[in-house]
Design an enzyme around this catalytic site. Structure first.
Site, PDB file in Angstrom:
ATOM      1  N   SER A 155       0.860  -1.184   0.000  1.00 21.21           N
ATOM      2  CA  SER A 155       0.000   0.000   0.000  1.00 21.21           C
ATOM      3  C   SER A 155       0.890   1.225   0.000  1.00 21.21           C
ATOM      4  CB  SER A 155      -0.878   0.006   1.261  1.00 21.21           C
ATOM      5  OG  SER A 155      -1.518   1.253   1.443  1.00 21.21           O
ATOM      6  N   TYR A 174      -2.092   0.462  10.716  1.00 20.70           N
ATOM      7  CA  TYR A 174      -2.084  -0.063   9.349  1.00 20.70           C
ATOM      8  C   TYR A 174      -0.787   0.316   8.638  1.00 20.70           C
ATOM      9  CZ  TYR A 174      -3.700  -0.851   4.532  1.00 20.70           C
ATOM     10  OH  TYR A 174      -3.833  -1.283   3.241  1.00 20.70           O
TER      11      TYR A 174
END
Length: 257
Positions: A142, A155
């Site tokens: 990501s 995250y």
């Protein structure tokens, strides 16, 4: 039954979103896809959809954080002529709390899925990928693995771990017939990512994409993965960052409100 000469691609987290879209596109590119996830009904439906459309697919229920289950899965894949591609897609985000209030349990769960899960499956399948003579490991990380943002530390930490795993593995196995590709998507609007992150709160989930005319779709990322995987064997796409045009960074997004 796998046709002679067909290449095998394993996709984790294939029950929905990017994983399911990647399985469909790799099938269209000629791969026999082995789709894995915890949700049996979803992956069996996906495998049936692919085979009904003329492709080849096998569904396998798998929790990537369960190392014994992953090892059993790798052993079962010994029935295939080879394992050529692994797409480590299983992952996800939980919560958007500041560091001061973040849930250690959620941080741990994100690390287990995004990092340890990727480690488990990569370790288990690396011998078969190497033995294929032309293997590819894909890590779906990501942009959170490259830069931080407020409310995302748990995250972000997990995806930084996935990024470093891919980067280090590439260094360690250079000279072997295995490529390591990292695809780092930015804002992607999938059916469940934001809803899961906000524990089912659809109103909060919708605000993530509010005013963004065209966030990325699962198909956009899947097409990127398939393009990278199907480059000639000597071409390695080390790291490919893909964002929607409206997103300049993790914290700079154009919204038409």
């Amino acid at each position: 039954m796998t046709a002679a000469g067909t290449r095998i691609a394993v996709v984790t987290g294939a029950s929905s979103g990017i994983g399911a879209a990647t399985a469909r596109q790799l099938s269209s590119a000629g791969y026999h896809v082995v789709v894995t996830a915890r949700r049996k009904d979803r992956i069996e439906a996906l495998a049936a959809e692919i085979t009904d459309g003329g492709g080849q697919a096998t569904a396998y229920v798998l929790d990537v954080t369960d190392r014994a289950a992953v090892d059993a899965f790798a052993a079962d894949l010994g029935g295939f002529p080879s394992v050529d591609v692994l797409v480590n897609n299983a992952g996800g985000a939980l919560g958007a709390d500041p560091v001061a209030d973040g849930s250690p349990a959620e941080w741990r769960q994100m690390y287990e899925t995004n990092v340890i899960g990727t480690l488990n499956v990569t370790q288990a399948l690396l011998p078969a990928l190497t033995a294929s003579g032309d293997g590819t490991v894909v890590v779906i990380s990501s942009t959170a693995g490259l830069a931080t943002y407020e409310g995302g530390a748990g995250y972000v930490a997990a995806k930084h771990g996935a990024h470093v795993l891919a980067e280090t593995l590439r260094l360690e196995i250079v000279g072997t017939p295995v490529r390591v590709i990292e695809i780092a998507p930015g804002m992607v609007k999938t059916e469940g990512f934001a809803v899961t992150r906000f524990h089912g709160d659809t109103e909060k989930a919708a605000k993530v994409y509010a005013g963004v005319a065209e966030p990325l779709t699962s198909d956009d990322v899947a097409e990127t993965v398939t393009w990278a995987v199907t480059r000639p064997s000597h071409v390695n796409i080390d790291l490919l960052v893909v964002r929607p045009r409206a997103q300049a960074s993790n914290s700079k997004v154009h919204r038409e409100l």
